[in-house]
Each structure stands twice: as structure tokens, then as C-alpha cells.
Design an enzyme around this catalytic site. Sequence first.
Site, mmCIF file in Angstrom:
data_model
loop_
_atom_site.group_PDB
_atom_site.id
_atom_site.type_symbol
_atom_site.label_atom_id
_atom_site.label_comp_id
_atom_site.label_asym_id
_atom_site.label_seq_id
_atom_site.Cartn_x
_atom_site.Cartn_y
_atom_site.Cartn_z
ATOM 1 N N ARG A 81 0.817 -1.234 0.000
ATOM 2 C CA ARG A 81 0.000 0.000 0.000
ATOM 3 C C ARG A 81 0.843 1.273 0.000
ATOM 4 N NH1 ARG A 81 -3.633 -3.033 3.410
ATOM 5 N NH2 ARG A 81 -5.303 -3.781 2.065
ATOM 6 N N LYS A 111 4.347 11.608 -11.408
ATOM 7 C CA LYS A 111 3.656 10.743 -12.377
ATOM 8 C C LYS A 111 4.383 9.407 -12.463
ATOM 9 C CE LYS A 111 1.269 13.899 -15.475
ATOM 10 N NZ LYS A 111 1.158 14.438 -16.846
ATOM 11 N N GLU A 133 12.744 19.394 -23.338
ATOM 12 C CA GLU A 133 11.873 19.647 -22.168
ATOM 13 C C GLU A 133 12.344 20.898 -21.416
ATOM 14 O OE1 GLU A 133 9.089 18.158 -21.749
ATOM 15 O OE2 GLU A 133 9.282 16.233 -22.767
ATOM 16 N N LYS A 137 9.143 23.313 -12.953
ATOM 17 C CA LYS A 137 8.261 22.142 -12.822
ATOM 18 C C LYS A 137 7.582 22.123 -11.451
ATOM 19 C CE LYS A 137 6.770 17.918 -14.017
ATOM 20 N NZ LYS A 137 7.004 16.648 -14.624
ATOM 21 N N GLU A 145 -3.035 17.401 -12.348
ATOM 22 C CA GLU A 145 -3.308 17.794 -13.735
ATOM 23 C C GLU A 145 -4.788 18.000 -14.028
ATOM 24 O OE1 GLU A 145 -0.920 15.688 -16.603
ATOM 25 O OE2 GLU A 145 -2.108 16.471 -18.248
ATOM 26 N N ARG A 169 -1.482 22.279 -14.736
ATOM 27 C CA ARG A 169 -0.386 21.372 -15.081
ATOM 28 C C ARG A 169 -0.395 20.998 -16.564
ATOM 29 N NH1 ARG A 169 1.920 16.323 -11.494
ATOM 30 N NH2 ARG A 169 3.406 15.584 -13.043
ATOM 31 N N ASN A 215 2.254 20.118 -21.005
ATOM 32 C CA ASN A 215 2.103 19.359 -22.258
ATOM 33 C C ASN A 215 2.321 20.247 -23.476
ATOM 34 O OD1 ASN A 215 1.468 16.936 -20.973
ATOM 35 N ND2 ASN A 215 -0.652 17.590 -20.691
ATOM 36 N N HIS A 231 3.301 18.904 -26.779
ATOM 37 C CA HIS A 231 3.183 17.447 -26.671
ATOM 38 C C HIS A 231 1.983 16.875 -27.434
ATOM 39 C CE1 HIS A 231 6.282 17.883 -23.713
ATOM 40 N NE2 HIS A 231 6.243 16.635 -23.345
ATOM 41 N N HIS A 290 3.187 14.018 -29.384
ATOM 42 C CA HIS A 290 2.864 12.613 -29.069
ATOM 43 C C HIS A 290 2.378 11.873 -30.308
ATOM 44 C CE1 HIS A 290 2.350 13.057 -24.448
ATOM 45 N NE2 HIS A 290 3.481 12.454 -24.734
ATOM 46 N N HIS A 342 11.223 10.933 -27.821
ATOM 47 C CA HIS A 342 10.149 11.786 -27.302
ATOM 48 C C HIS A 342 10.470 13.276 -27.527
ATOM 49 C CE1 HIS A 342 6.976 13.151 -24.638
ATOM 50 N NE2 HIS A 342 7.867 13.855 -23.963
HETATM 51 N N1 GLY Z 1 5.562 15.670 -18.071
HETATM 52 C C1 GLY Z 1 4.389 16.392 -17.814
HETATM 53 C C2 GLY Z 1 3.950 16.328 -16.392
HETATM 54 O O1 GLY Z 1 4.676 15.855 -15.535
HETATM 55 O O2 GLY Z 1 2.864 16.754 -16.092
#
Ligand code: GLY
Length: 365
Positions: free
Chosen positions: A119, A141, A183, A225, A235, A239, A243, A246, A250, A262
Site C-alpha cells: 500500500r 507521475k 523539455e 516544474k 493535472e 499542469r 504538455n 506534446h 505525441h 520523445h
Molecule cells: N511531463 C508532464 C507532467 O509531468 O505533467
Amino acid sequence: MKSLTVQIPLIESSSYDIKIKAGLLKDLPKIIEDKLGVCSKMIVTDSNVKNSGHIDSLSLCGEVFVIDPPGECNKYMHTVVEILEQMEQKTMGRDSAIIAVGGGTVGDMAGFAASIFKRGVPIIHVPTTTVSQADSSIGGKTGVDSSISKNAYGAFWHPAAVFIDVETLKTLDQRQFNAGLVESIKHALISDLTYFEYLEDNIDTILNRDNATLEEVALFNSKVKSSIVSIDPKEKNQRRILNYGHTIGHAIESASNFELLHGEAVAIGIMGASIIEIELGIGNIQRLERVKKLLNKLSIPLKIPANITKEQIYSLLSRDKKSVNGWPKFALIEDIAKVHIDADNQWAHRVDPSVAGIAIDQLMG
Ligand code: GLY
């Protein structure tokens, strides 16, 4: 060399430190022991990172799980299950921790394993690539791909700490190194003109992998960030600006069957966003040329590969996991460090497919 610490206040939990220093790796066993206390640790890495010697000092403080072959080909649930079962076999309990040493794929899988083992146990990220140092190690993430889509299963699981040793970038091949810097350019574009000017002024030194300059870049990235993640950890809105570039990026990355890295696909996506901004009357050709000049320094082709069709890109855009009614939203800027926010305070926007089509047409190789 200097050591830098950034505090990230999170909405739903405490804060964590990001420590940046060239050569930090050799001090990590002690620093991690001080941070976590005595506990069993599983170091998750991949064969590239192991062969580069980056876990030599760390392997003394725990068990090691090596993902081999490295990369997206192993970013599936079965690898996470193997990590978890190895931890159980070593009788690790709820007082254990995972230390991810590597790029984004390692961090995503190790973070996901940490989020579900007994957990949830702490994860410490030790990113070793330009992408993971700038982006994926910060913000919580985690996830794995399914046979159907990228990052299909995962969780938000914020790290206990992030330790960035820019010296590890010395072993990265030039293509990976350069692609990851996209990035950093994205971070500067969405929120920091001083950072963008720093990148313009220092790009040659960065490409020469000068430690002090790379530490400065890591600090800028961490600040950008963390400031965005701390206002919108899950997000829901703000947030989404991370992107930037992206959405089209993507689609191009997938259409290339991941032959494009990427960051290479996102570089084309940033050009796409710049064209869309001009079409919508919130951008201009001078800014587009300025961004293009910096991206060109990375020797990344800024055109969609000739074997990809416009129809493929449209189809992938409509299946984007962030699509609403079959069409994605686009993060856009009005100027460097000025996010396009609409009257409803939305940070991502519906762009008419015909406008996106103009951008795709102009980017065709
Ligand atoms: N790479 C985008 C984010 O972490 O939201």
C-alpha cells in the site's frame, strides 16, 4: 560545486527536496541513510545505467533490480510485478523504500511499484538523463504502458526526494542528451523568459556538458516544474501547460513507431504550437523564428518525417488519451513565459482541426 535545494509544497501531502550537485552520486548512500533511516532498499535501474557505473556506490546500500533490455519495450505491468515479487522474496516490508536510478522509463516503473507495494513505500528518484532530470523525476507521475496505449496504468506518487547528479549526463549519447533538452526549452517557453535567455546564451556550453551550467539548468527546470506541479498536482488544469508541444508531438512520436525520441517529436510539436498560435492571432513569426533558432542548435530535424501522413496524425490526435469528444486540447502561449489562459481560467484549449491542419501541413517534410 554548489548544492541546491528546492522545496515543493504539495497540496495533499508534505514537501520534498530536490538536491542538485555534480558528483552527488558518491555521497548518496549516506544522504539516503540519513533521509530514510535504516530500512531495506530496492534499487531499480536498467542495464545501460548499470553498465555506465552509476549504481556502483549505491548498490552497496540495497538490493538491485536491473531492467534489461532498457527502454519502452519493458515498460509493462509484468516488469513492475517482477520488482514487487523480488522485494517480497527479500522479505521487504512496509518500512522498505525504492530508489530509481535512470531515465523516465525506470522512474515511471519504479515509482508505480513504490505506490502499490504494501500500500505504498517511499520512492527516491536519482534521474540520469536530460529528460528525467528536467521533467519526469519531479511531479509524481508513474505508470506503465498497456498493449493498447502509453502510460495506460499508473498513479500519482510523489517522491520522498530527488537527487540530481549532472555528472551522470556525461555518459548519455548525444542524440538522447539533445532530445532531453527539448523539455528544458519547453519549461523556459511556458514560464521563464530569464531561463529562455540563459538557454540562448549558454546552449554551446550546455552541449559541451559543463557541470556548473548543467546544475544551473537543473535548478531552473526544478523551479519551473515544481511551481506548476504544486498548484495542480493531479493535472486538473494548470499542469496541462507542461504538455506544451506534446499534443502534436505525441501523435508524431507514435506515428514514427517511436523511431523519433520523445524530445525530438516534442520539438516538432513545439513548432506546431507556434504555428497554431500565429493562426489564432496570439503568436508571431519573430517568436517562432527565435524558438526555431534555439531548437536548431540541438540538431533535431523540425519537420514531420516523410513516411508519416497527415491522416495518421489526425487519427492519433483524435485517440489522444486527453481527447474530449474525439479531439485533444492544446496548451498554448501568447509570448515566452505568458501562458494562453481563457476567460474560464482554462490552461488548455480546443483548437479547430482545420487550424491544427495548417500547422501539420507546414510541418510536413
Ligand atoms: N511531463 C508532464 C507532467 O509531468 O505533467
